[in-house]
Design a protein around this motif. Structure first.
Motif, mmCIF file in Angstrom:
data_model
loop_
_atom_site.group_PDB
_atom_site.id
_atom_site.type_symbol
_atom_site.label_atom_id
_atom_site.label_comp_id
_atom_site.label_asym_id
_atom_site.label_seq_id
_atom_site.Cartn_x
_atom_site.Cartn_y
_atom_site.Cartn_z
ATOM 1 N N UNK A 267 0.815 -1.215 0.000
ATOM 2 C CA UNK A 267 0.000 0.000 0.000
ATOM 3 C C UNK A 267 0.843 1.258 0.000
ATOM 4 N N UNK A 268 1.919 1.258 0.768
ATOM 5 C CA UNK A 268 2.716 2.478 0.923
ATOM 6 C C UNK A 268 3.886 2.567 -0.050
ATOM 7 N N UNK A 269 4.307 1.411 -0.578
ATOM 8 C CA UNK A 269 5.439 1.398 -1.515
ATOM 9 C C UNK A 269 5.132 0.516 -2.718
ATOM 10 N N UNK A 270 4.105 0.866 -3.492
ATOM 11 C CA UNK A 270 3.758 0.031 -4.655
ATOM 12 C C UNK A 270 4.854 -0.011 -5.708
ATOM 13 N N UNK B 274 -7.547 -29.096 -13.102
ATOM 14 C CA UNK B 274 -7.337 -28.432 -11.820
ATOM 15 C C UNK B 274 -7.695 -26.971 -11.755
ATOM 16 N N UNK B 275 -8.055 -26.362 -12.883
ATOM 17 C CA UNK B 275 -8.428 -24.959 -12.862
ATOM 18 C C UNK B 275 -7.249 -24.012 -12.732
ATOM 19 N N UNK B 276 -7.574 -22.755 -12.440
ATOM 20 C CA UNK B 276 -6.598 -21.667 -12.413
ATOM 21 C C UNK B 276 -6.600 -20.996 -11.047
ATOM 22 N N UNK B 277 -5.408 -20.854 -10.468
ATOM 23 C CA UNK B 277 -5.269 -20.239 -9.150
ATOM 24 C C UNK B 277 -4.425 -18.971 -9.234
ATOM 25 N N UNK B 278 -4.932 -17.889 -8.626
ATOM 26 C CA UNK B 278 -4.171 -16.658 -8.426
ATOM 27 C C UNK B 278 -4.057 -16.437 -6.918
ATOM 28 N N UNK B 279 -2.840 -16.478 -6.387
ATOM 29 C CA UNK B 279 -2.642 -16.166 -4.967
ATOM 30 C C UNK B 279 -1.742 -14.937 -4.833
ATOM 31 N N UNK B 280 -2.149 -14.012 -3.967
ATOM 32 C CA UNK B 280 -1.359 -12.804 -3.656
ATOM 33 C C UNK B 280 -1.008 -12.061 -4.941
ATOM 34 N N UNK C 291 -10.081 -7.243 -7.440
ATOM 35 C CA UNK C 291 -9.225 -6.819 -8.523
ATOM 36 C C UNK C 291 -9.824 -5.761 -9.414
ATOM 37 N N UNK C 292 -9.268 -5.651 -10.597
ATOM 38 C CA UNK C 292 -9.654 -4.614 -11.548
ATOM 39 C C UNK C 292 -10.910 -4.979 -12.318
ATOM 40 N N UNK C 293 -10.990 -6.254 -12.770
ATOM 41 C CA UNK C 293 -12.159 -6.670 -13.554
ATOM 42 C C UNK C 293 -12.330 -8.174 -13.464
ATOM 43 N N UNK D 128 -5.470 -5.574 -1.953
ATOM 44 C CA UNK D 128 -6.271 -4.437 -2.379
ATOM 45 C C UNK D 128 -5.552 -3.769 -3.554
ATOM 46 N N UNK D 129 -6.317 -3.390 -4.554
ATOM 47 C CA UNK D 129 -5.749 -2.761 -5.752
ATOM 48 C C UNK D 129 -4.743 -3.673 -6.454
ATOM 49 N N UNK D 130 -5.072 -4.958 -6.528
ATOM 50 C CA UNK D 130 -4.163 -5.917 -7.161
ATOM 51 C C UNK D 130 -4.025 -5.673 -8.653
#
Length: 782
Positions: free
Chosen positions: A494-497, A542-548, A595-597, A571-573
């Motif tokens: 958040x503070x240092x994107x 197995x599908x699709x995984x997005x972590x962090x 996320x965005x969309x 937040x704001x990924x």
């Protein structure tokens, strides 16, 4: 006529010029290193041919190897001094069968040791791999080798029990192999001896995520008292005596016996100031390198990997070096290691199989990473992080490639391995490879430094077969911004994107691939993986995984029998998931910000769409049958009436995955196409065999009355065979499964769909009705 004579004269001049720049050297097992190296008078060893290169006046040298097996006393080393500025090709002469062996052929005089075991004296150094008539035999081990066992070809919980140790005569020098407690790869130990009835071990440095050994998946080998099955052997290094329990129907007097010896076969090693350049190695078979799991391993930053920087072929400080149309088999460790600075080098058209660890590795030097941290728990304090984008130096693979290779049956002993490994590298091209039968990922990216990779047209299946919590494609992104404490990392992001893309500078593109993982995710973007564009892929299980992670776009993919798995997003990924075809609801874990969309996706039914929209996503998404053209034969394009097209989905070819070489296409295993667990199948399929158990749908009022059911939905257990893995879990005939993993199991198709989501964990909680009482069972799926 004058013009024809002039043309012929010019042609002869060009031919003479070509000859003046090129020189051929010939090597044959029947040659002599004192010979001239011509076709009629060949040299005997490849090293003698390499030694002649720097004296030759020509700028292009080709070393032709004639048919035969070349047993090397030392690795064939080629450095800038050897080349003296020349380009070099080493290849089999007219595709004759040529093997470069890191082993030795031994002649033995056998005698009886006891009723079943033969023995013979051996000379030279010890060895850990033995081949008879080309087949590798197992070292004496407990439990005995079982080709059908899922992990390590057989494991036992009591492999290190005090009772077994007490019954073993001398276990010093033996090895213990075990999975990580969480099945994140493997550990390997040497047994130093015993103390207070327990084995004293040294080792365990092969995995970057420390843990205890897996309580069940472990085995012991290289122990003489375990020499009790046909095909096993043991070498007593003190007395230099080889003991063999001969395989059945083996005529030992006529057997061809080979043993491992060297860890490397060819080493192309330059310097930072003077790289090795322009070497091509073609049509060679590489065999018999020694096992390397007890060699020095180094951590690969904060990924789960440790690595031995070696292989049958080792490249370091190279430019434009190529291995093509070759074969790597019967190796104890890695096949190809491309380590440190390398530009434009790679492997094409090669067959890599039956090896101890990874197939092709692109591994940079950690000195190139700014603010490098090592190990999952470690991090550089925020105030000390180098804020300069990109690498610190050029000691990493750049614009290298793995293309058109057939890779299978790897990781025979080391389970933290993969078909193609990318770590601290940039712009690696991985295309048209067929990869299967691997214990962990088929393709793995260890961190975000420095991205720009293109992963396309690969066929990757039968993956994560012996481990868990992983993907057919797997990545981590524990880069400079990443912190093991999530709250701290949220604050940093958040503070240092600006820190997020210091390492993951260039977008990784994953397109036009087919992935299948039955014990994890087809694509697993794990811890911090950022800056990915994933499109036009078929995910088969197995599908699709997005972590962090941040800034990941997944669009225009077909996800069969599964869905999207968003885990603990920032937040704001900036993440995007759109225009994909799904067959299950989303499986979010700790998601507050979407996320965005997340929109324009096709769901299988109205309820799944409604659940997604309750998270304020998918306002333009819809539901319905995708209407695949020919799913039974792997054509997952959609028909013109498909609702996916109205959402913006675009058809892409689904028949161009994997190897293109015709010889490989004929021998490569074919992926099995899944039965689609859709609404049509739910209507049509009434019964099935499930994990060896015969099950069927509840049928009408009669079943409702007989089993005391509240409605006419559920799965009746018809027959649980005595040898089923579900017997120990307590499942019985006439149980009615009403839910699994807290989802309703209205029919057999729903039960199977739920199983596929949790198969990699090895367990599934189910609720059953038995004698009109509700019970909860934990089913063991492996």
């Amino acid at each position: 006529m004058h013009s024809r004579i002039l043309g012929l004269f010019l042609f002869k001049l060009m031919a003479l010029a070509f000859v003046s720049h090129a020189q051929n050297l010939y090597v044959s097992p029947g040659g002599n290193d004192a010979n001239a190296g011509t076709l009629q008078s060949p040299l005997k060893t490849p090293s003698a041919a390499v030694a002649q290169i720097k004296q030759l006046p020509q700028s292009k040298i080709t070393i032709f190897l004639r048919s035969g097996v070349y047993y090397l006393d030392t690795p064939l080393k080629i450095d800038p001094a050897s080349l003296n500025g020349k380009s070099l090709t080493i290849e089999a002469f007219k595709n004759e069968p040529v093997t470069l062996s890191a082993g030795r052929k031994i002649m033995l005089k056998w005698e009886k040791h006891d009723k079943n075991i033969l023995k013979a004296k051996v000379s030279g150094n010890g060895f850990e791999m033995l081949f008879i008539n080309g087949k590798q035999l197992p070292i004496a081990r407990y439990p005995n080798f079982d080709s059908t066992a899922r992990v390590f070809n057989g494991t036992a919980e009591d492999a290190l029990s005090p009772a077994r140790i007490a019954n073993s005569r001398n276990i010093a020098g033996g090895y213990v192999h075990a999975l990580h407690k969480s099945e994140w790869g493997s550990f390997h130990y040497r047994i130093k001896g015993t103390k207070n009835g327990e084995a004293e071990l040294e080792g365990g440095w092969q995995n970057n995520r420390p843990s205890t050994l897996h309580s069940q998946h472990r085995f012991v080998e290289n122990v003489f008292s375990e020499l009790d099955a046909p095909g096993e052997w043991f070498l007593d290094k003190k007395t230099q005596t080889l003991y063999l329990y001969p395989p059945q129907k083996l005529d030992i007097s006529k057997a061809n016996i080979e043993v491992s010896h060297l860890k490397h076969i060819i080493e192309l090693i330059g310097t930072k100031q003077e790289p090795v350049k322009n070497i091509t190695i073609s049509s060679i078979r590489f065999e018999h390198t020694e096992r390397t799991f007890m060699e020095h391993y180094e951590p690969l930053l904060r990924s789960d990997w440790m690595i031995y920087r070696g292989g049958a072929v080792l490249m370091e400080n190279t430019e434009n070096c190529l291995i093509k149309d070759s074969e790597f088999t019967n190796l104890g460790g890695n096949a190809v290691m491309i380590s440190g600075y390398n530009v434009g080098s790679g492997v094409t058209g090669s067959h890599i199989y039956n090896i101890g660890s990874s197939a092709i590795c692109f591994i940079g030097d950690s000195s190139a990473v700014r603010s490098a941290a090592f190990g999952y728990e470690n991090f550089i304090p925020l105030a000390k992080i180098d804020r300069t984008p990109g690498p610190k130096n050029n000691k990493y693979p750049l614009k290298c490639f793995a293309e058109g290779n057939l890779i299978h049956n790897i990781g025979k002993i080391e389970k933290q391995c993969t078909g193609v490994q990318i770590e601290m590298a940039s712009e690696i091209h991985v295309s048209h490879n067929t990869i299967y039968q691997v214990p962990r990922a088929g393709i793995n990216i260890g961190d975000g430094a420095w991205g720009g990779h293109l992963i396309e047209n690969n066929d990757v299946f039968e993956t994560v077969l012996e481990t868990g919590d992983h993907g057919a494609f797997n990545s981590w992104g524990r880069d400079r911004f990443w912190h093991p404490d999530r709250k701290t990392m949220d604050s940093i992001a958040a503070t240092h994107p600006e820190l997020i893309f210091l390492d993951a500078q260039k977008t990784v593109i994953i397109r036009n691939n087919r992935f299948r993982c039955d014990h994890g995710w087809d694509v697993d973007l794990d811890d911090g993986s950022s800056n990915y564009h994933i499109y036009n892929n078929v995910f088969m299980s197995g599908g699709l995984k997005f972590r962090e992670g941040f800034q990941r776009i997944a669009e225009n993919n077909v996800i069969l029998n599964n869905s999207f798995h968003p885990h603990v997003w920032f937040k704001n990924s900036g993440d995007v998931f759109r225009k994909n075809i799904l067959m299950r609801p989303y499986f979010p874990i700790l998601i507050k910000d979407w996320g965005k969309e997340v929109d324009y996706n096709l769901f299988p039914n109205k309820n799944d769409l409604k659940n997604a929209q309750s998270n304020k996503t998918d306002s333009h998404s819809t539901f319905g049958d995708a209407a695949f053209v020919d799913p039974e034969n792997g054509n997952y394009q959609v028909k013109s009436a498909s609702p996916a097209l109205a959402l913006g989905f675009k058809n892409f070819p689904t028949d161009r995955f994997g190897v293109t070489k015709e010889t490989f296409k004929k021998i490569a295993k074919k992926v099995s196409y899944p039965v689609l667990l859709n609404a049509a199948l739910e209507k049509d399929m009434q019964e099935m065999t499930w994990l060896g158990v015969k099950i069927r749908n509840v049928r009408g009022l009669g079943d409702r009355s007989a089993f005391g059911l509240p409605d006419e939905k559920g799965v009746v257990v018809v027959d649980v065979p005595a040898n089923s893995i579900l017997v120990k879990s307590g499942l019985q005939n006439n149980d009615v499964v009403i839910s699994a993993n807290k989802e309703k199991t209205d029919n057999v198709v729903r039960l199977e769909a739920i199983r596929q989501q949790v198969n990699w964990t090895g367990q599934m909680d189910v609720e059953v009705l038995r004698n009109q009482q509700t019970l909860t069972l934990k089913l063991n799926l492996k």
